[in-house]
Design a protein around this motif. Structure first.
Motif, PDB file in Angstrom:
ATOM      1  N   ASP A 625       0.852  -1.185   0.000  1.00 27.92           N
ATOM      2  CA  ASP A 625       0.000   0.000   0.000  1.00 27.92           C
ATOM      3  C   ASP A 625       0.892   1.241   0.000  1.00 27.92           C
ATOM      4  O   ASP A 625       2.089   1.152   0.233  1.00 27.92           O
ATOM      5  N   ASN A 725       6.460   6.586   1.004  1.00 29.85           N
ATOM      6  CA  ASN A 725       5.993   5.241   1.337  1.00 29.85           C
ATOM      7  C   ASN A 725       6.663   4.158   0.500  1.00 29.85           C
ATOM      8  O   ASN A 725       6.106   3.072   0.319  1.00 29.85           O
TER       9      ASN A 725
ATOM     10  N   THR B  29      -8.959  -1.172  13.881  1.00 29.20           N
ATOM     11  CA  THR B  29      -8.292  -1.553  12.628  1.00 29.20           C
ATOM     12  C   THR B  29      -9.319  -1.556  11.500  1.00 29.20           C
ATOM     13  O   THR B  29     -10.530  -1.541  11.735  1.00 29.20           O
ATOM     14  N   TYR B  61      -5.502   2.729   1.535  1.00 28.07           N
ATOM     15  CA  TYR B  61      -5.220   1.316   1.796  1.00 28.07           C
ATOM     16  C   TYR B  61      -6.296   0.486   1.105  1.00 28.07           C
ATOM     17  O   TYR B  61      -7.486   0.702   1.335  1.00 28.07           O
ATOM     18  N   GLN B  64      -4.564  -3.936   3.204  1.00 27.36           N
ATOM     19  CA  GLN B  64      -3.922  -4.227   4.488  1.00 27.36           C
ATOM     20  C   GLN B  64      -4.919  -3.997   5.615  1.00 27.36           C
ATOM     21  O   GLN B  64      -4.958  -2.933   6.231  1.00 27.36           O
ATOM     22  N   ASP B  66      -5.099  -5.110   8.603  1.00 30.00           N
ATOM     23  CA  ASP B  66      -4.633  -4.974   9.986  1.00 30.00           C
ATOM     24  C   ASP B  66      -4.120  -3.556  10.264  1.00 30.00           C
ATOM     25  O   ASP B  66      -3.629  -3.270  11.354  1.00 30.00           O
ATOM     26  N   THR B  67      -4.248  -2.681   9.295  1.00 33.12           N
ATOM     27  CA  THR B  67      -3.803  -1.301   9.479  1.00 33.12           C
ATOM     28  C   THR B  67      -4.606  -0.633  10.600  1.00 33.12           C
ATOM     29  O   THR B  67      -5.835  -0.721  10.640  1.00 33.12           O
TER      30      THR B  67
END
Lengths: 779, 84
Positions: A625, A725, B29, B61, B64, B66-67
């Motif tokens: 990401d 990033n 999350t 995002y 992901q 679990d961010t």
């Protein structure tokens, strides 16, 4: 090349992290600013094979005993399939298999998206566009297969059709799908329609904004359907074994996704289908969807022989995935001081006969370049009897940018303001709320506009019948699932295995990144695209993600390998691991008593691998990401022949942020490629449908993409504003370059012709008609 | 309510939240957020299954889950975009 060192401009969001000498193995944040390999321009590793004909594309793969597969396609734009009689075809000598939808039963389990893929690959009860597959044969040679197609008898009930975007949304239009009720509308509509979905974005109060304006610009713009125009047609060889396992060799932008979809459609376990991607002769989004691959697999399964299928150009045009045709209403309110007080747009995008998100993407990107207090966009997905729409490089953004940037240019002209200064005044900046929702972090549109303002191109004189235009463009970019291997050979050279198909030079760029991280020469690193049996899942090469995500994974893999190399060096020296550091491709001993130890090269450590623990490798699987949004500004000069309406592009400049240009020549190539395709889209390319709903120009003779003689030398200016990033600051660069050209060229033609052009492509008859009309009106 | 987060919705999701453009959800999350959204606003489930991207302070995002969702800052739900 211009390099901007000001890190405060970096996109998106986070403050640049502190630089550390040894980042963690999987630390994605920017950690490197000075490079030895990255930023150089070595010869492309696939170049010689491609120019000498050694490179193997989709149609170059062959297997012993393979059959030729061909598809029977609907001659009707819309027709119910009453019956298909394959008896005579199946009896023809040399025919080994004939399939219809009955040979591909529905395994989709209620997944609407997957069912649409299946239905598009072979029509089940209704042929939904001219060219829709209805049956397929596999025979010992092409002549026999063609003869067999003629023996298949299909009974059709021809249904009313509609191919035009504006006609399709009318209340009395023929229904493409009677089960389609518009989504995104409350309360849910009681009647079906051809609008699959309504999406809205925006903020503020546009009506109040328009009331505050001194000038209102309101127009409707149209763009016609275009094809990506990749030179290599779709091609594959499928082989299904009697034990139920199979292999597919195919030209694709994403062989893992192809495996996933094909396995699902054929009712196979993913692990039992191995897919190998070939070299790719262009994709641009069109090879992110499956078309005839499940048919090849089904034919192979039925014939118990390998089956090769290669689309003709006619099939590519009629039955793969072009972009949307659009009709876009724009309203812009502007104060005399140059402030945009409000912007609104209703964007109608054709989807083909299946649900998509193309208008939604147009609605998201339309005003993304600007800082607007009041903005509203409405996207309408319109079903028509045309092929299923597929992505085309920053999908849907070029059409939206054409409409908005044309209105922006007209607004600047109306209030007597320089178009660049007008855009700079209204440009989105850090803290602006984007038109699609979130607040921007530091972003790069400002630097591209300022670079355009200062570019010599903007000050160059123009000749008679010439005009200059400029435009901005926006695209999101993304990362995604990525899995990569790094293997160190016995001689210390390095092989990289990646799962992102190389569509624009990523193998060279990835090798450069690993050479940089390991501290070894670029020539010691070779990158291959691995098949689906040898790596974990990788998302497709789309969204400008190939180099961004795979370089991140490989940098992590290289850091893992360095940890192994340091451990092996410690063994060789018989010193503690903490006394070993890695620098410039060598292990160095540090600490008291080790100063006299000569550094160990990667080659020396690799040679000792058999006695220090065996092979040395690094691996990483990640979700990348943080790709960050992207902006570009283009400048274009044209000359319009007042007698014929023919437009010639005389000069073109692309300015875009690359984050860090890993291989600048490839980055320039992406910029130039997007501009070249945009020039074709703007001036010539167009799907032409007859009243019968059939495509009239499915050849490169009648659908004219630009050739070298149609194009000027395209100048590029790479801005390098590091992406915080990515370890090296890399951004995706493959798509944004096609967003501004339609608008930049339209603005240039409008200035040269003295009349606002609102319909793409600006073909000679269309330009001549606009000029004639303007003359009659005294414009 | 220490896990309460203000979640901005794009237009297509608002009808399932009574027309609200911003809702408050207790989630730490992205995974917890999607679970709570499905519980509290079942109409959003098809959108979540098809794919929703989450913009956290402007950074998008897609995968992901679990961010972590920050206590302060902007969390914005968006369509999961396609590329070419």
């Amino acid at each position: 090349m211009v390099t901007l060192k000001d890190n405060s401009l970096a996109n998106p969001t986070e403050a640049a992290p502190p630089t550390t000498s040894e980042p963690g193995p999987h630390e994605p944040l920017l950690s490197k600013h000075h490079f030895k390999s990255v930023g150089t321009r070595p010869l492309r590793p696939d170049g010689i094979d491609k120019v000498t004909g050694r490179a193997k594309y989709g149609a170059d793969h062959n297997l012993p005993g393979q059959l030729v597969g061909l598809v029977l396609r609907s001659p009707h734009a819309h027709a119910r399939i009453k019956a298909i009689d394959t008896t005579r075809a199946a009896r023809l000598a040399g025919v080994k298999a004939v399939i219809t939808a009955a040979d591909l039963p529905d395994h989709t389990g209620g997944d609407e998206g997957l069912f649409d893929i299946l239905d598009n690959c072979i029509a089940r009860d209704v042929a939904r566009y001219d060219g829709h597959a209805v049956a397929a044969v596999a025979a010992v040679d092409a002549a026999t297969a063609r003869a067999a197609l003629k023996l298949i008898k299909v009974s059709y009930e021809v249904l009313p059709h509609v191919t035009d975007v504006d006609e399709a949304v009318k209340a009395n239009a023929p229904l493409i799908n009677p089960k389609n009720f518009t989504r995104g509308v409350e309360p849910a509509p009681a009647r079906p329609s051809n609008i699959a979905k309504r999406s809205t974005f925006g903020h503020g109060n546009v009506e109040a904004g328009f009331k505050a304006a001194d000038v209102i610009i309101a127009r409707t713009y149209r763009t016609e359907q275009t094809h990506q125009g990749y030179i290599e047609p779709h091609a594959c060889v499928a082989s299904i074994s009697p034990d139920g396992t199979g292999e597919l060799w195919v030209c694709t932008q994403g062989h893992f996704a192809y495996r996933q979809w094909c396995a699902a459609i054929l009712g196979m376990d993913v692990a039992k289908l191995r897919v190998t991607s070939s070299e790719i002769g262009g994709g641009f989004g069109g090879k992110t969807h499956i078309w005839m691959e499940p048919l090849a697999l089904a034919l192979s399964r039925k014939a118990n022989r390998p089956v090769k299928m290669v689309m003709s150009r006619d099939e590519v045009f009629r039955a793969s995935g072009p972009t949307s045709a659009t009709s876009i209403d724009v309203k812009l309110g502007v104060k005399k001081d140059g402030t945009i007080t409000a912007g609104s747009a209703t964007l109608r995008y054709t989807n083909g006969p299946y649900f998509g998100m193309w208008a939604e993407l147009g609605a998201m990107t339309a005003f993304a370049c600007y800082d607007l207090e009041n903005v509203e966009t409405i996207g309408l997905e319109v079903l028509v009897n045309r092929p299923k729409v597929a992505a085309y490089r920053a999908p849907s953004a070029p059409e939206a940018a054409f409409a908005i940037e044309s209105a922006v240019d007209e607004a600047a002209k109306t209030i007597g303001m320089d178009p660049v200064a007008f855009r700079i005044r209204n440009a989105a900046r850090e803290g602006s709320r984007s038109s699609y929702g979130p607040v921007y972090g530091p972003i790069g549109i400002g630097p591209t506009l300022k670079a355009a303002q200062n570019h010599p191109h903007m000050k160059a004189p123009l000749g008679p019948n010439q005009g200059r235009g400029m435009a901005c463009g926006f695209w999101f970019n993304f990362g995604g699932q990525t899995c990569s291997d790094l293997n160190i050979g016995v001689d210390g050279t390095v092989t990289l295995s990646v799962g992102t198909v190389d569509v624009g030079g990523s193998r060279a760029s990835l090798a450069l990144c690993v050479a940089e991280e390991l501290g070894i020469p670029y020539d010691h690193v070779r990158c291959v695209v691995a098949d689906t049996g040898t790596l974990g899942h990788n998302d497709m090469t789309d969204g400008s993600r190939g180099t961004f995500s795979s370089s991140m994974a490989l940098i992590f893999a290289a850091r893992n390998a360095i940890n192994v190399l340091k451990a092996r060096a410690a063994q060789m020296w018989e010193i503690p691991l903490e006394n070993v550091v890695w620098k410039d491709g060598h292990a160095h001993a540090t600490g008291d008593g080790h100063g006299n130890l000569a550094p160990l090269s990667l080659k020396e450590i690799a040679a000792s691998a058999p006695n220090t623990g065996g092979p040395i490798a690094g691996h990483a699987e990640i979700t990348a990401d943080g790709a960050g949004v992207s902006f570009a500004t283009h400048i274009c000069d044209v000359e319009v022949d007042p007698e014929t309406g023919r437009t010639r592009v005389t000069r073109y400049t692309v300015i875009q942020d690359a984050g860090k240009a890993v291989h600048p020549a490839y980055v320039e190539g992406q910029y130039q490629g997007g501009a070249a395709q945009g020039i074709g889209w703007a001036l010539n390319e167009e799907y032409v449908y007859g009243r019968d709903g059939r495509l009239q120009n499915p050849t490169f003779l009648d659908y004219r993409i630009p050739v070298c003689s149609d194009l000027p030398m395209i100048d590029t200016q790479i801005l390098e504003i590091p992406n915080p990033n990515h370890p090296y600051g890399v951004r995706g660069v493959g798509e944004t370059s096609i967003v501004p050209p339609l608008a930049a060229i339209a603005n240039a033609v409008s200035n040269a012709a003295g009349v606002r052009m609102t319909h793409i492509p600006m073909s000679p008859p269309r330009v001549l008609a606009a000029m004639t009309s303007a003359d009659k009106l005294g414009v | 309510m220490e896990a309460a987060r203000h979640i901005h919705l794009w237009g297509a999701l608002r009808p399932y939240a009574g027309g609200a453009s911003v809702i408050v959800v207790e989630a730490r999350t992205i995974r917890e957020l999607f679970r709570k959204l499905e519980e509290q606003f079942p109409g959003m489930t098809p959108h979540i299954r098809r794919g929703i991207a989450v913009s956290i302070n402007g950074r998008i995002y897609r995968d992901q889950w679990d961010t972590a969702l920050p206590e302060k800052g902007e969390i914005y739900l968006l369509p999961r975009i396609q590329g070419g």
